[in-house]
Design a protein around this motif. Sequence first.
Motif, PDB file in Angstrom:
ATOM      1  N   UNK A   1       0.844  -1.184   0.000  1.00 34.78           N
ATOM      2  CA  UNK A   1       0.000   0.000   0.000  1.00 34.78           C
ATOM      3  C   UNK A   1       0.888   1.245   0.000  1.00 34.78           C
ATOM      4  N   UNK A   2       0.404   2.272  -0.697  1.00 36.60           N
ATOM      5  CA  UNK A   2       1.133   3.536  -0.799  1.00 36.60           C
ATOM      6  C   UNK A   2       0.170   4.697  -0.643  1.00 36.60           C
ATOM      7  N   UNK A   3       0.678   5.800  -0.120  1.00 34.12           N
ATOM      8  CA  UNK A   3      -0.057   7.059  -0.115  1.00 34.12           C
ATOM      9  C   UNK A   3       0.814   8.080  -0.842  1.00 34.12           C
ATOM     10  N   UNK A   4       0.185   9.126  -1.363  1.00 33.58           N
ATOM     11  CA  UNK A   4       0.910  10.195  -2.024  1.00 33.58           C
ATOM     12  C   UNK A   4       0.973  11.349  -1.029  1.00 33.58           C
ATOM     13  N   UNK A   5       2.172  11.773  -0.694  1.00 38.14           N
ATOM     14  CA  UNK A   5       2.324  12.824   0.300  1.00 38.14           C
ATOM     15  C   UNK A   5       3.499  13.729  -0.006  1.00 38.14           C
ATOM     16  N   UNK A   6       3.605  14.784   0.773  1.00 38.11           N
ATOM     17  CA  UNK A   6       4.738  15.707   0.654  1.00 38.11           C
ATOM     18  C   UNK A   6       5.016  16.288   2.028  1.00 38.11           C
ATOM     19  N   UNK A   7       6.263  16.689   2.254  1.00 42.75           N
ATOM     20  CA  UNK A   7       6.599  17.356   3.499  1.00 42.75           C
ATOM     21  C   UNK A   7       5.873  18.690   3.554  1.00 42.75           C
ATOM     22  N   UNK A   8       5.297  18.997   4.684  1.00 36.04           N
ATOM     23  CA  UNK A   8       4.528  20.237   4.848  1.00 36.04           C
ATOM     24  C   UNK A   8       4.653  20.715   6.289  1.00 36.04           C
ATOM     25  N   UNK A   9       5.694  21.512   6.575  1.00 39.64           N
ATOM     26  CA  UNK A   9       5.912  21.958   7.955  1.00 39.64           C
ATOM     27  C   UNK A   9       4.736  22.734   8.548  1.00 39.64           C
ATOM     28  N   UNK A  10       3.902  23.322   7.689  1.00 41.66           N
ATOM     29  CA  UNK A  10       2.757  24.087   8.189  1.00 41.66           C
ATOM     30  C   UNK A  10       1.646  23.189   8.738  1.00 41.66           C
ATOM     31  N   UNK A  11       1.661  21.913   8.402  1.00 43.10           N
ATOM     32  CA  UNK A  11       0.664  20.975   8.912  1.00 43.10           C
ATOM     33  C   UNK A  11       1.120  20.403  10.248  1.00 43.10           C
ATOM     34  N   UNK A  12       0.167  20.066  11.083  1.00 42.51           N
ATOM     35  CA  UNK A  12       0.453  19.536  12.419  1.00 42.51           C
ATOM     36  C   UNK A  12       1.327  18.286  12.373  1.00 42.51           C
ATOM     37  N   UNK A  45      -5.942   8.951  -0.147  1.00 43.86           N
ATOM     38  CA  UNK A  45      -5.970   7.935  -1.192  1.00 43.86           C
ATOM     39  C   UNK A  45      -4.903   6.889  -0.896  1.00 43.86           C
ATOM     40  N   UNK A  46      -5.277   5.611  -0.870  1.00 46.86           N
ATOM     41  CA  UNK A  46      -4.330   4.510  -0.706  1.00 46.86           C
ATOM     42  C   UNK A  46      -4.295   3.732  -2.014  1.00 46.86           C
ATOM     43  N   UNK A  47      -3.083   3.455  -2.502  1.00 47.55           N
ATOM     44  CA  UNK A  47      -2.881   2.794  -3.789  1.00 47.55           C
ATOM     45  C   UNK A  47      -2.141   1.484  -3.548  1.00 47.55           C
ATOM     46  N   UNK A  48      -2.588   0.422  -4.202  1.00 45.10           N
ATOM     47  CA  UNK A  48      -1.970  -0.892  -4.017  1.00 45.10           C
ATOM     48  C   UNK A  48      -0.678  -1.070  -4.805  1.00 45.10           C
ATOM     49  N   UNK A  49      -0.568  -0.447  -5.956  1.00 45.04           N
ATOM     50  CA  UNK A  49       0.541  -0.691  -6.870  1.00 45.04           C
ATOM     51  C   UNK A  49       1.615   0.396  -6.776  1.00 45.04           C
ATOM     52  N   UNK A  50       2.868  -0.008  -6.604  1.00 43.40           N
ATOM     53  CA  UNK A  50       3.979   0.949  -6.468  1.00 43.40           C
ATOM     54  C   UNK A  50       4.152   1.802  -7.722  1.00 43.40           C
TER      55      UNK A  50
END
Length: 88
Positions: A1-12, A45-50
């Motif tokens: 499983x994968x999620x799409x994310x980014x570093x975001x210092x403004x988020x908790x 969003x969770x994705x099964x395929x890398x």
Amino acid sequence: MYVIGRLAPEHRSGCAYWSGAVSCEPAPGGALMIIGEATSRTGVLAVDDADVAAGLALWLNTSPALRRPPGAALWCAMPIPEEFGRAA
């Protein structure tokens, strides 16, 4: 499983996660597409395929139609440890 994310210092949590949604916003000379960030863990969003996850991250980073906050970190495909599964 994968999620799409980014570093975001403004988020908790220090990260922002993509909900899988893109919305259109009127703009001079056309429309801008805005990346939808998840507001809760159930909206991520969770994705099964890398390969699919990596392709989505690449598209979010390179599409000229999508607007990202200036100076924001690039989106990347992040693996979810197997023990968390879909509950993450």
